[in-house]
Design a protein around this motif. Structure first.
Motif, PDB file in Angstrom:
ATOM      1  N   LEU A  84      81.655  78.596 -35.457  1.00 17.50           N
ATOM      2  CA  LEU A  84      80.789  79.322 -36.392  1.00 17.50           C
ATOM      3  C   LEU A  84      79.326  79.173 -35.968  1.00 17.50           C
ATOM      4  CD1 LEU A  84      80.247  80.894 -38.993  1.00 17.50           C
ATOM      5  CD2 LEU A  84      80.273  78.713 -40.224  1.00 17.50           C
ATOM      6  N   TYR A  87      78.661  81.609 -33.209  1.00 13.46           N
ATOM      7  CA  TYR A  87      78.455  82.984 -33.664  1.00 13.46           C
ATOM      8  C   TYR A  87      77.084  83.150 -34.315  1.00 13.46           C
ATOM      9  CZ  TYR A  87      83.517  83.441 -32.971  1.00 13.46           C
ATOM     10  OH  TYR A  87      84.774  83.451 -32.428  1.00 13.46           O
ATOM     11  N   CYS A  88      76.605  82.117 -34.975  1.00 12.28           N
ATOM     12  CA  CYS A  88      75.278  82.182 -35.576  1.00 12.28           C
ATOM     13  C   CYS A  88      74.189  82.227 -34.508  1.00 12.28           C
ATOM     14  CB  CYS A  88      75.058  81.002 -36.518  1.00 12.28           C
ATOM     15  SG  CYS A  88      76.011  81.103 -38.050  1.00 12.28           S
ATOM     16  N   THR A 135      81.798  91.036 -38.999  1.00 17.12           N
ATOM     17  CA  THR A 135      81.233  89.794 -38.465  1.00 17.12           C
ATOM     18  C   THR A 135      79.774  89.653 -38.889  1.00 17.12           C
ATOM     19  OG1 THR A 135      82.732  89.855 -36.561  1.00 17.12           O
ATOM     20  CG2 THR A 135      80.760  88.489 -36.362  1.00 17.12           C
ATOM     21  N   ALA A 138      79.464  88.955 -42.670  1.00 18.37           N
ATOM     22  CA  ALA A 138      79.824  87.576 -43.011  1.00 18.37           C
ATOM     23  C   ALA A 138      78.739  86.601 -42.571  1.00 18.37           C
ATOM     24  CB  ALA A 138      81.160  87.214 -42.366  1.00 18.37           C
ATOM     25  N   LEU A 139      78.268  86.735 -41.335  1.00 17.07           N
ATOM     26  CA  LEU A 139      77.253  85.811 -40.834  1.00 17.07           C
ATOM     27  C   LEU A 139      75.941  85.945 -41.604  1.00 17.07           C
ATOM     28  CD1 LEU A 139      77.845  86.090 -36.977  1.00 17.07           C
ATOM     29  CD2 LEU A 139      78.594  84.264 -38.508  1.00 17.07           C
ATOM     30  N   ILE A 149      82.035  82.833 -46.441  1.00 17.03           N
ATOM     31  CA  ILE A 149      81.313  84.030 -46.022  1.00 17.03           C
ATOM     32  C   ILE A 149      82.230  85.167 -45.596  1.00 17.03           C
ATOM     33  CG2 ILE A 149      79.302  82.669 -45.320  1.00 17.03           C
ATOM     34  CD1 ILE A 149      80.224  82.958 -42.424  1.00 17.03           C
ATOM     35  N   ALA A 150      83.511  84.913 -45.427  1.00 17.59           N
ATOM     36  CA  ALA A 150      84.419  85.917 -44.864  1.00 17.59           C
ATOM     37  C   ALA A 150      84.516  87.151 -45.753  1.00 17.59           C
ATOM     38  CB  ALA A 150      85.806  85.318 -44.668  1.00 17.59           C
ATOM     39  N   THR A 151      84.642  88.297 -45.117  1.00 17.96           N
ATOM     40  CA  THR A 151      84.902  89.562 -45.796  1.00 17.96           C
ATOM     41  C   THR A 151      86.414  89.801 -45.802  1.00 17.96           C
ATOM     42  OG1 THR A 151      84.939  90.987 -43.848  1.00 17.96           O
ATOM     43  CG2 THR A 151      82.773  90.382 -44.738  1.00 17.96           C
ATOM     44  N   THR A 183      85.136  84.985 -40.528  1.00 18.98           N
ATOM     45  CA  THR A 183      84.468  86.220 -40.956  1.00 18.98           C
ATOM     46  C   THR A 183      85.428  87.269 -41.489  1.00 18.98           C
ATOM     47  OG1 THR A 183      84.582  87.067 -38.690  1.00 18.98           O
ATOM     48  CG2 THR A 183      82.568  85.912 -39.326  1.00 18.98           C
ATOM     49  N   HIS A 184      86.719  87.174 -41.150  1.00 19.65           N
ATOM     50  CA  HIS A 184      87.703  88.173 -41.551  1.00 19.65           C
ATOM     51  C   HIS A 184      88.759  87.501 -42.430  1.00 19.65           C
ATOM     52  CE1 HIS A 184      85.735  90.193 -38.243  1.00 19.65           C
ATOM     53  NE2 HIS A 184      86.402  91.311 -38.474  1.00 19.65           N
TER      54      HIS A 184
END
Length: 374
Positions: A84, A87-88, A135, A138-139, A149-151, A183-184
């Protein structure tokens, strides 16, 4: 009397094969996504641009290395949290909620340059290369370590960005689902990520032909068949229905290979399950080493050619190795060097742990700077 094999030579050859296949997986996914975005007809000259799945896959690979480094030096690690963070860093480079990212990750370390690690210095990773809405959404919600945070998305990026996880070995397959879940939130997307990791593991470890004349097409299909057989059969993540869909895609590739109508049936949209089914069908339709470019160009004809060709390239690159990828195209890809470096560093981390551990001094004094363990 058969000559005895030199153990050191055998280790070197094994290491070279492993590295070639890891390179093939990472380079194959990137080239596949690029050809898919061009619908199989890239420009005849000039650099080939990377897609957003490839950018995110770079940070997945880097995050996996950093998670391993952390585990070896700190004795404890939660890999999804480290990925994570990766990705940030991508989001911050892209200018997505950069201030919020910095407050979340670097506010307590004012003397630390952030984003850190060598990957943050690659200019092409800071450029917009398409859309990854779930993505990004969520981020953009990132605040504290305990925020959800996930959608609810089932989008393909849950799968395509997590493909490098397979390199870390079978014990990490479940982690692919957890990386997707960052995120998913859709279970089918998470399941597809796990399934792809299992299939790729079997491609990476498939036996090579005994001689150059052996039918390498059998190796591809046998690896995919073995991977499907190793998937969950209804217990835990991955239902029996999903298992059957993968088996059906493989049967279609044998009985009705390379049919556009079948490709559209298996991969009708831009979801993670469709990307996996379409990529499996395309790879098994063109299983031979010399067919890799044809497989990518065929996969590019799927309704969402980017994601399907991305999966196709990863599967076939993992089976046949980097040397099987088309040199005229690969040499023009803007992130080829970056992906090749990540692949070699993944191999080094798996085989030799260059930074050492909490109790053992490493042989590379700069490894922690390249891959800080957090």
């Amino acid at each position: 009397m058969a000559a005895q094999k030199d153990p050191q030579q055998e280790r070197q050859r094994r290491g070279a094969r492993i590295q070639s296949r890891i390179r093939g997986l990472l380079l194959g996914l990137a080239l596949g996504e690029t050809l898919g975005a061009a619908r199989g007809a890239p420009p005849e000259a000039g650099p080939l641009r990377a897609g957003v799945s490839t950018q995110l896959a770079c940070f997945t690979a880097e995050g996996v290395i950093r998670a391993m480094v952390r585990g070896q030096h700190k004795g404890i690690c939660h890999p999804p949290g480290v990925v994570l963070h990766a990705y940030c860093r991508w989001a911050a480079l892209q200018g997505i909620e950069a201030g919020r990212m910095r407050r979340r990750w670097a506010s307590h370390q004012a003397d630390r340059v952030w984003p850190d690690g060598w990957l943050a210095g690659v200019p092409a990773l800071a450029e917009r290369r398409g859309s990854a809405p779930a993505t990004v959404q969520a981020l953009s919600r990132i605040e504290n370590p305990h925020s959800v945070i996930a959608t609810p998305s089932r989008g393909c990026h849950a799968l395509t960005r997590t493909l490098p996880v397979a390199v870390a070995g079978p014990g990490w397959s479940r982690q692919a689902g957890e990386f997707a879940a960052l995120t998913h939130g859709d279970e089918a997307a998470q399941s597809a990520a796990v399934q792809a990791a299992v299939l790729l593991h079997h491609c990476l470890t498939a036996p090579l032909p005994d001689t150059p004349g052996d039918p390498a097409d059998r190796i591809t299909r046998q690896a995919l068949s073995a991977g499907i057989a190793a998937l969950p059969d209804g217990r835990g993540r991955g239902s029996g229905e999903e298992h059957e869909r993968l088996s059906t895609a493989l049967r279609y590739a044998v009985d009705r290979p390379a049919e556009l109508a079948v490709l559209a049936l298996l991969a009708p949209d831009a979801t993670a399950p469709a990307a996996l089914l379409g990529g499996l069908y395309a790879a098994a339709s063109f299983p031979a080493r010399g067919q890799l470019e044809a497989a990518l160009r065929f996969a590019a004809n799927a309704p969402d050619g980017d994601s399907v060709a991305c999966v196709t390239g990863a599967l076939l690159g993992a089976v046949h190795g980097a040397e099987a990828l088309p040199t005229p195209l690969l040499s023009r890809h803007e992130l080829a060097w970056v992906l090749d470096t990540l692949a070699r560093d993944l191999t080094a981390q798996l085989e030799d742990s260059p930074s050492g551990s909490e109790y053992i001094k490493g042989w590379d004094p700069y490894w922690w700077d390249r891959y800080p363990g957090w």
